[in-house]
Every structure is written in structure tokens, then in C-alpha cells.
Design an enzyme around this catalytic site. Sequence first.
Site, PDB file in Angstrom:
ATOM      1  CB  THR A  85     -10.970   8.484   1.787  1.00 14.32           C
ATOM      2  OG1 THR A  85     -11.878   8.648   0.685  1.00 14.32           O
ATOM      3  CG2 THR A  85      -9.994   7.358   1.459  1.00 14.32           C
ATOM      4  CD  GLU A 111     -23.488   6.628   6.055  1.00 19.46           C
ATOM      5  OE1 GLU A 111     -23.134   5.588   5.452  1.00 19.46           O
ATOM      6  OE2 GLU A 111     -24.060   7.570   5.483  1.00 19.46           O
ATOM      7  CG  LEU A 171     -20.195  -2.148   1.663  1.00 23.01           C
ATOM      8  CD1 LEU A 171     -20.009  -0.642   1.739  1.00 23.01           C
ATOM      9  CD2 LEU A 171     -21.586  -2.540   2.131  1.00 23.01           C
ATOM     10  CE1 TYR A 197      -3.110  -2.956   0.400  1.00 24.34           C
ATOM     11  CE2 TYR A 197      -3.634  -2.230   2.616  1.00 24.34           C
ATOM     12  CZ  TYR A 197      -3.829  -3.097   1.570  1.00 24.34           C
ATOM     13  OH  TYR A 197      -4.754  -4.098   1.697  1.00 24.34           O
ATOM     14  NE  ARG A 255     -20.374   6.682   1.599  1.00 25.23           N
ATOM     15  CZ  ARG A 255     -21.194   7.642   1.220  1.00 25.23           C
ATOM     16  NH1 ARG A 255     -21.753   8.425   2.144  1.00 25.23           N
ATOM     17  NH2 ARG A 255     -21.477   7.844  -0.050  1.00 25.23           N
ATOM     18  CG  HIS A 295      -0.715 -26.513  -1.773  1.00 27.96           C
ATOM     19  ND1 HIS A 295      -1.401 -27.663  -2.005  1.00 27.96           N
ATOM     20  CD2 HIS A 295      -1.656 -25.579  -1.498  1.00 27.96           C
ATOM     21  CE1 HIS A 295      -2.706 -27.453  -1.889  1.00 27.96           C
ATOM     22  NE2 HIS A 295      -2.874 -26.190  -1.581  1.00 27.96           N
TER      23      HIS A 295
END
Length: 268
Positions: A230, A237, A188, A50, A234, A112
Site C-alpha cells: 500500500t 521498488e 517475502l 476482500y 515499495r 476432493h
Amino acid sequence: MEKELLLANGVNMPLITLGTNRLQGSHAVQRIVEEALEVGYRAFHTAHIYQNEREIGRVLSQSPYSRQLLFIASQLSLEEQGYHEALRAFESSRHSLNLEYIDLLIMPFMEHSRMDDTWRALEILYHRGDVRAIGVTGANNRQLEHLLKSCSIKPHVLQMPYHPLGLDQSLVNICHDHQLTIQACQPLKQGEMMYEPFIQELARKHKKTPAQIVLRWALQNGVAIIPGSTDVSRMKENFALFTFELPLEDMVNLQFYQKNSSNRYYYE
């Protein structure tokens, strides 16, 4: 509802973790992580790939919250596989995050041969106390069963898609049988769930957003979630999920939503 759940090894993990894969840039990371902390987030999921571990570590170290109140998860990449490679990747992440230990380290599945070596590295880190829990992501039934047969320490967490249109019940059953905690990644379905007519209908019925309906359904099933956001509204919420409860008939209707040709199933 409690805001944490107990892993099989006795470690408490918050039910809601902030996914940080979309956080880029030092100013954006600082703003969003500070807002998340103010809203109530205490768990953050990051990864070397990231490219934000250093910024996240800096913000968390400057926050008013003690290390014991935070839950930090990191994830290996598909390139960081193999025994020595995994150990080096962990040390790099721990250094970037400026932490003595990481609460949860996640291994993505691959072939594996390398999976077994990588998992052995995670077991070593767990034995040393460098990580408090270990888990996997992206596993199918066959891969998870192979790992459960070959490992010395079972995964504590399985990250998997978990929403009314993508529920692999056989994988869920394996987790229940072996006391693996499920953590929903992409709960979602990248936003698709919010446009499903039945979920919109439930949202109107309960005066909530479609996202809140889907996420609350997961929480009531004992599943932790990793919503990525971000936007501070939200985030708020998400923490309002603890203020309401879906009735049994709605839980069952959502559970069997994908199994009926008309996308409707009524509990009787």
C-alpha cells in the site's frame, strides 16, 4: 527481462501482480490503485472475500488504460465451492468488477468431492470465454496430482509459497512437467525474508533492498509474483526489479539456502 510471461494456453500474464487483500475503503482503494497504475502495474489480484471488488472495478474503469492492457485475477473463497456455487460466485465478482470477462480465476483447494465440481465450473467458464485462464492455490502434491488426472483442462497457474525458505521443489517439478506457471503468493514470507542475514548481505552487495533480492530471485526462476503493498515507494521498488540481474552464484546460493544447516551454500 520481459515484463510478461506466456501461459500454456497462449495468454500473456504480467510477471508482477498487485495483491489487494489489504486494500479497504473506497478512498484508500482509489489512491493505491491509481498510484499502482502510474508506477506500471497492469495486473491486480482480488477476491469477493476482500470486499474491494466494486471499488477496484470502478477505479480501473475510469483509468486511461484499455481493458486489453489490464490483467484482472479473482479468487473463489472456501465457502464458494461446488459447481453452482462457483458459477454464482464468479457472476457476483464479474458484476462487482464491472467486467465482461476475468483474465484469471483461482480456485482454493479443499476436499476432493467439492474440488472436482468446482473445477468443472471453472472449465465451463473457460470454455465460454468468461475467463481467459484458470488456476489453483493452496495445493499440495497429492491434491494437484489428483486434479491433473481428473480434469479436462489443466490449470494454467499454480499459486504457491515461493521463497528461499519455503521452496517445495517436488511441487515445482510437477508444475514444470505439466506446463503450469507458478505464481508466488507471499513471496517475502510475510516480511520474514527481509531479516535473513544472508539476504541482507546480498542486498548490500548489489545495493538493493532485501525484498528486491528475494523477488528478483523468483523472477529469474521464471516465477510470477504477487507482492501486496500500500506504499508507492515499495511499488516503485518492485518495478525496479527489471533493472538488475542476480549472478548465477547468488541464484544458486539462494536456491539451496534452506538446505544447509548454517543457512549458507556456496556455488562452485
